[in-house]
Scaffold this motif. Sequence first.
Motif, PDB file in Angstrom:
ATOM      1  N   ALA A  69       0.828  -1.213   0.000  1.00 58.61           N
ATOM      2  CA  ALA A  69       0.000   0.000   0.000  1.00 58.61           C
ATOM      3  C   ALA A  69       0.859   1.258   0.000  1.00 58.61           C
ATOM      4  N   GLY A  95     -10.995 -11.004  -3.291  1.00 56.08           N
ATOM      5  CA  GLY A  95     -11.345  -9.815  -2.519  1.00 56.08           C
ATOM      6  C   GLY A  95     -10.123  -9.062  -2.040  1.00 56.08           C
ATOM      7  N   LEU A  96      -9.117  -9.816  -1.581  1.00 59.91           N
ATOM      8  CA  LEU A  96      -7.872  -9.199  -1.137  1.00 59.91           C
ATOM      9  C   LEU A  96      -7.200  -8.461  -2.294  1.00 59.91           C
ATOM     10  N   ALA A  98      -8.565  -7.331  -4.976  1.00 55.30           N
ATOM     11  CA  ALA A  98      -9.381  -6.177  -5.367  1.00 55.30           C
ATOM     12  C   ALA A  98      -9.075  -4.970  -4.476  1.00 55.30           C
ATOM     13  N   GLU A  99      -8.871  -5.220  -3.181  1.00 49.30           N
ATOM     14  CA  GLU A  99      -8.498  -4.129  -2.271  1.00 49.30           C
ATOM     15  C   GLU A  99      -7.156  -3.526  -2.689  1.00 49.30           C
ATOM     16  N   LEU A 100      -6.204  -4.385  -3.022  1.00 50.04           N
ATOM     17  CA  LEU A 100      -4.887  -3.904  -3.447  1.00 50.04           C
ATOM     18  C   LEU A 100      -4.989  -3.143  -4.773  1.00 50.04           C
ATOM     19  N   GLY A 102      -7.466  -1.413  -5.731  1.00 49.87           N
ATOM     20  CA  GLY A 102      -8.024  -0.117  -5.419  1.00 49.87           C
ATOM     21  C   GLY A 102      -7.002   0.860  -4.889  1.00 49.87           C
ATOM     22  N   GLN A 103      -5.906   0.329  -4.348  1.00 47.05           N
ATOM     23  CA  GLN A 103      -4.823   1.172  -3.837  1.00 47.05           C
ATOM     24  C   GLN A 103      -3.809   1.510  -4.921  1.00 47.05           C
ATOM     25  N   ARG A 134     -12.830 -10.211 -10.658  1.00 45.10           N
ATOM     26  CA  ARG A 134     -12.968  -9.052  -9.779  1.00 45.10           C
ATOM     27  C   ARG A 134     -12.075  -7.892 -10.190  1.00 45.10           C
ATOM     28  N   SER A 135     -10.892  -8.207 -10.686  1.00 45.52           N
ATOM     29  CA  SER A 135      -9.895  -7.167 -10.993  1.00 45.52           C
ATOM     30  C   SER A 135      -9.300  -7.415 -12.375  1.00 45.52           C
TER      31      SER A 135
END
Length: 265
Positions: A69, A95-96, A98-100, A102-103, A134-135
């Motif tokens: 991040a 999901g993990l 996808a969070e990354l 987004g960063q 997802r990504s």
Amino acid sequence: MGTTMTTFRELHEQSAPLVLPNAWDLGFALAFADAGFAAVGTTSFGVAASAGLPDGDGSSRTATLALAAEMCRLPVHVTADIEDGYSDDPGAVAGLVAELAGQGLAGVNLEDSAAGRLVDPAVVAAKVAAIRLRSPAMFVNARVDNFWFGEQASVEEVLQRARTYADAGADGIFVPGLVQPDDIRRIAAGTPLPLNVLAHPTLSVVELGALGVRRVSSGSLPYRAAVDAAVNAVQALQGGSPLPAATAYADMQARLVAFRRHRAG
């Protein structure tokens, strides 16, 4: 990702292989970026070892995600070594990631082993497919560990797994432990995806490129070399030998201050 113009995917399509340095903390990531590398990755071994932990059991999860991040604030493409995704559940892994994403993360390495043994390639393929859903922009580098752990260590077995991951939507294939030139050539020719290998003990980046390699990762080499250099520097001090050259304190401090200001802004 920062302001780099060439996309991370395009870095795997150039005439020369992408050389990817792997960092274990933000200071080293800053140094690699300042040295002009277009992309920087994390190293699970370096992150774990710097905390006094063994590699490969998910112990570096929290530190790796925090580091990735922070690295995403740098003006380079960033890819993270997330071991096996830290879960057997494809949805949780997606999901993990996808969070990354987004960063600002550009890529991930996803291993097909756990606890030092190969896992069912269908399990890994399901994770790759879930990440792709997802990504879709994430560069998924599927790591094939046959040679790394000496299990089913043949070109044919590696290519079979590589094709499974390619069909699931992987963007690249990473084969650590691949050292024989003929094996490198055959695997590069046998998969439509860019082949990633670790820094080779005897072949240069140019020679690896001629064999079909598109990405060369430093892996834990910089971390291990830095540990040796640190010990050697203090031994030189103790023994009265000439001290090694090093970047000035003021220069490193200025780099850190500039990054802090950029992060705050």
